[in-house]
Design a protein around this motif. Structure first.
Motif, short mmCIF file in Angstrom:
data_model
loop_
_atom_site.label_atom_id
_atom_site.label_comp_id
_atom_site.label_asym_id
_atom_site.label_seq_id
_atom_site.Cartn_x
_atom_site.Cartn_y
_atom_site.Cartn_z
N THR A 35 0.88 -1.27 0.03
CA THR A 35 0.06 -0.07 -0.01
C THR A 35 0.96 1.60 0.12
OG1 THR A 35 -0.18 0.14 2.34
CG2 THR A 35 -1.67 -1.21 1.39
N GLN A 36 0.28 2.23 -0.34
CA GLN A 36 1.16 3.56 -0.52
C GLN A 36 1.33 4.16 0.86
OE1 GLN A 36 -0.27 6.32 -3.57
NE2 GLN A 36 0.57 8.19 -2.36
N PRO A 37 0.49 3.96 1.76
CA PRO A 37 0.84 4.33 3.25
C PRO A 37 1.89 3.68 3.84
CG PRO A 37 -1.54 4.31 2.80
CD PRO A 37 -0.97 3.66 1.82
N THR A 38 1.96 2.31 3.31
CA THR A 38 3.05 1.65 3.94
C THR A 38 4.48 1.87 3.45
OG1 THR A 38 1.57 -0.43 4.45
CG2 THR A 38 4.04 -0.83 4.37
N LEU A 39 4.69 2.10 1.80
CA LEU A 39 5.67 2.67 1.29
C LEU A 39 5.91 3.89 1.88
CD1 LEU A 39 7.09 1.83 -1.78
CD2 LEU A 39 6.51 4.39 -1.35
N GLY A 40 5.25 4.82 2.05
CA GLY A 40 5.56 6.23 2.47
C GLY A 40 6.08 6.10 3.94
N ARG A 41 5.70 5.22 4.70
CA ARG A 41 6.03 5.11 6.13
C ARG A 41 7.71 4.38 6.03
NH1 ARG A 41 0.89 3.59 7.47
NH2 ARG A 41 1.52 1.32 7.23
N GLN A 42 7.96 3.65 5.10
CA GLN A 42 9.29 3.14 5.07
C GLN A 42 10.24 4.09 4.57
OE1 GLN A 42 9.33 -0.67 2.68
NE2 GLN A 42 8.12 -1.81 4.30
N VAL A 43 9.74 4.96 3.81
CA VAL A 43 10.87 6.15 3.44
C VAL A 43 10.95 6.90 4.46
CG1 VAL A 43 10.90 8.13 1.57
CG2 VAL A 43 9.99 5.87 0.77
N ALA A 44 9.90 7.30 5.07
CA ALA A 44 10.15 8.31 6.17
C ALA A 44 11.01 7.65 7.28
CB ALA A 44 8.72 8.49 6.89
N GLY A 45 10.91 6.34 7.43
CA GLY A 45 11.79 5.67 8.28
C GLY A 45 13.20 5.58 7.96
N LEU A 46 13.52 5.48 6.66
CA LEU A 46 14.77 5.71 6.23
C LEU A 46 15.44 7.09 6.49
CD1 LEU A 46 17.25 4.27 4.75
CD2 LEU A 46 16.20 5.14 2.59
N GLU A 47 14.72 8.11 6.16
CA GLU A 47 14.98 9.55 6.55
C GLU A 47 15.35 9.70 7.90
OE1 GLU A 47 12.83 12.21 2.81
OE2 GLU A 47 11.46 11.45 4.69
N GLU A 48 14.42 9.06 8.72
CA GLU A 48 14.72 9.19 10.14
C GLU A 48 16.08 8.62 10.67
OE1 GLU A 48 12.10 8.39 14.24
OE2 GLU A 48 11.37 8.00 12.63
N ALA A 49 16.15 7.37 10.17
CA ALA A 49 17.31 6.72 10.36
C ALA A 49 18.70 7.41 10.14
CB ALA A 49 17.36 5.19 9.73
N LEU A 50 18.50 8.01 8.67
CA LEU A 50 19.88 8.49 8.38
C LEU A 50 20.05 10.11 8.70
CD1 LEU A 50 19.70 7.26 4.72
CD2 LEU A 50 21.23 6.28 6.87
N ASP A 51 18.73 10.59 9.37
CA ASP A 51 18.48 12.01 9.72
C ASP A 51 18.89 12.89 8.47
OD1 ASP A 51 17.96 14.07 11.22
OD2 ASP A 51 20.48 14.45 12.13
#
Length: 302
Positions: A35-51
């Motif tokens: 789903t698009q929300p799941t994918l969006g959360r994964q991209v946001a999670g990568l941004e958060e992990a890498l700051d």
């Protein structure tokens, strides 16, 4: 190597990579079957992990930030490495059970593939066949399919391709259409015909003009991305359409237009990734298709 530096999830990295390659969250979600929300959360999670911020929205478009551009370069290399590992694992596998995905055009899927599958299921009942019926070229390097049957030769160096046969193609129309709009006795008569296509209009016009037919964009009355639908339009008397003789043989109500016009040969290419060519189950299906497609007559109506 500082293994502790690998502090992000590969699934998140893959979500970012596919989003960057496809240009949108929706397209990436479809490609990854999520789903698009799941994918969006994964991209946001990568941004958060890498700051860092990887994307910014400009209107309805996604644009990579400079940091995103830098990440894309590295993650493309990771993606290619992961793909290579998957291909190598498939090649090493000696199992003859499992799934084999074959990509074909929708015309081939509907009118030729059923007979092939009937015979193939008798020979290799333990293999599950997945048929990808699409007129878009599948990317075998990205494992969208294991094997492809196409009318054009691939250009990627990692693919093995064999030209197995050519089938003659003619212009066809229904008896009803010819009774209402015919006769078409010479190529010049086609200038007043209504044409039906199943490809890009410019490509179709180039193809028909190269065939010696004086047609323009005004002749193209119906263009679709489905070969099956376009052929049905022709059967229902909406116009003239090019088709291979083996498919047209299923439909006695369809007649060759300009029978004296030399046919165009349509090639059949069988393609597989170089690595997958050694995987036993894929090799068995590949060899079967190669043998059948080299026969003088394809399976079809009796």
């Amino acid at each position: 190597m500082n293994w502790a530096a690998l502090n992000f999830d590969w699934n998140q990295a893959r979500a970012f990579l596919v989003t960057a390659e496809t240009g949108s969250f929706s397209a990436a979600a479809r490609a990854l079957n999520m789903t698009q929300p799941t994918l969006g959360r994964q991209v946001a999670g990568l941004e958060e992990a890498l700051d860092i911020v990887l994307f910014e929205r400009i209107g309805r478009r996604l644009e990579l930030t400079p940091a995103g551009q830098d990440m894309l370069t590295h993650l493309r290399a990771m993606g290619e490495g992961a793909m290579g590992a998957s291909l190598t694992a498939s090649r090493r596998s000696e199992a003859i059970t499992g799934e084999v995905c074959v990509s074909v055009t929708d015309i081939f899927a509907v009118y030729t593939m059923p007979q092939l599958l009937t015979e193939l299921r008798q020979i290799l009942p333990q293999i599950q066949m997945k048929i990808l019926a699409s007129n878009t070229l599948s990317d075998l390097q990205r494992r969208e399919a294991d094997i492809a049957v196409r009318h054009v030769a691939p250009t990627q160096p990692d693919l093995i391709a064999r030209k197995l046969r050519s089938n003659p193609a003619h212009l066809f129309a229904s008896r009803d259409y010819l009774a209402r709009h015919g006769p078409f006795r010479t190529p010049d008569d086609i200038a007043r015909a209504e044409l039906i296509g199943m490809s890009d209009p410019d490509e179709l016009l180039f193809f028909l003009k190269d065939w010696g037919l004086p047609v323009t964009a005004k002749n193209l009355t119906v263009i679709g991305d489905s070969g099956v639908a376009s052929w049905e339009f022709a059967r229902q008397g909406l116009g003239v359409m090019p088709m291979t003789r083996d498919v047209a043989a299923f439909f006695p109500e369809m007649e060759i237009v300009l029978p004296d016009l030399p046919p165009i040969d349509v090639p059949y290419w069988l393609t597989v990734h170089r690595e997958l060519h050694s995987a036993k189950r894929i090799r068995l299906v590949y060899d079967y298709l190669a043998e059948v497609l080299q026969r003088k007559k394809l399976p079809g109506p009796t």
